[in-house]
Design a protein around this motif. Structure first.
Motif, PDB file in Angstrom:
ATOM      1  N   ILE A  36      76.508  28.007 109.945  1.00 47.08           N
ATOM      2  CA  ILE A  36      75.344  28.740 110.436  1.00 47.08           C
ATOM      3  C   ILE A  36      74.860  29.801 109.448  1.00 47.08           C
ATOM      4  O   ILE A  36      74.050  30.647 109.792  1.00 47.08           O
ATOM      5  N   THR A  39      71.152  30.071 109.099  1.00 46.35           N
ATOM      6  CA  THR A  39      70.555  30.628 110.305  1.00 46.35           C
ATOM      7  C   THR A  39      70.676  32.147 110.313  1.00 46.35           C
ATOM      8  O   THR A  39      69.757  32.846 110.745  1.00 46.35           O
ATOM      9  N   GLN A  42      67.853  33.285 108.142  1.00 43.08           N
ATOM     10  CA  GLN A  42      66.553  33.067 108.779  1.00 43.08           C
ATOM     11  C   GLN A  42      66.281  34.080 109.882  1.00 43.08           C
ATOM     12  O   GLN A  42      65.183  34.610 110.001  1.00 43.08           O
ATOM     13  N   LYS A 117      69.188  28.790 119.933  1.00 45.86           N
ATOM     14  CA  LYS A 117      68.766  28.471 118.557  1.00 45.86           C
ATOM     15  C   LYS A 117      69.976  28.329 117.642  1.00 45.86           C
ATOM     16  O   LYS A 117      70.058  27.400 116.839  1.00 45.86           O
ATOM     17  N   LEU A 118      70.898  29.275 117.750  1.00 45.05           N
ATOM     18  CA  LEU A 118      72.100  29.242 116.920  1.00 45.05           C
ATOM     19  C   LEU A 118      72.927  27.994 117.213  1.00 45.05           C
ATOM     20  O   LEU A 118      73.437  27.342 116.293  1.00 45.05           O
ATOM     21  N   SER A 121      71.284  24.992 115.660  1.00 47.87           N
ATOM     22  CA  SER A 121      71.443  25.040 114.211  1.00 47.87           C
ATOM     23  C   SER A 121      72.865  24.651 113.808  1.00 47.87           C
ATOM     24  O   SER A 121      73.077  23.881 112.864  1.00 47.87           O
TER      25      SER A 121
END
Length: 165
Positions: A36, A39, A42, A117-118, A121
């Motif tokens: 991750i 991520t 981001q 979201k995590l 991802s």
């Protein structure tokens, strides 16, 4: 008999060295180091913040001490992690009803969306990593990890079998 134990210790030491070497080699490959990591960049989170969101998303409400232990940091350090996540609306702190000294953290609705979201991802990244292995190798990896979990769950801190002897 002591000669046999000595050989087992040497074999274990050699295997530990090999494992360290392999883990360091994996760690040098950014895409494998942390599924991750991109991520984090981001979403502009630090790795401890991302891991806090993941643990709270996976396990629900945790005390500050439990969260610190999961992150591998001190309670003082976890306070800073929680402060930022709370300021940004991802988590809330709640005091215990029976013991006001106990502070629990839980995800807010915004935190739950970030966790989702995590999780997506991480799933994509792990798919890339797992896709590098054929199905038999994946099953062998799962068997080893599951066996390790069982041994860790049954080991006590003073148990000599926890070290594999």
């Amino acid at each position: 008999m002591s000669r046999n134990i000595h050989k087992e210790d040497e074999a274990l030491a050699k295997d530990v060295g090999r494992m360290q070497e392999l883990m360091f080699s994996l760690g040098r490959r950014r895409s494998l180091r942390d599924p991750i990591a991109s991520t984090c960049e981001q979403l502009q989170f630090t790795p401890p913040q991302v891991h806090a969101l993941l643990w709270l998303g996976l396990d629900g409400s945790l005390t500050m001490g439990e969260l610190a232990k999961r992150l591998g940091v001190t309670e003082k350090t976890v306070t800073g992690v929680v402060d930022r996540l709370e300021r940004e609306g991802h988590i809330v702190r709640e005091r215990g009803d029976t013991d006001r000294r106990i502070v629990r953290c839980r995800l807010t609705d915004k935190g739950k969306q970030t966790f989702a979201k995590l999780d997506r991802s991480m799933h994509r990244s792990m798919g890339v990593v797992m896709g590098m292995l054929d199905p038999d190798d994946r099953q062998a990896l799962f068997r080893v990890l599951e066996k390790l979990l069982v041994k860790l769950d049954s080991a006590t801190p003073d148990d000599p079998s926890a070290s594999g002897t």
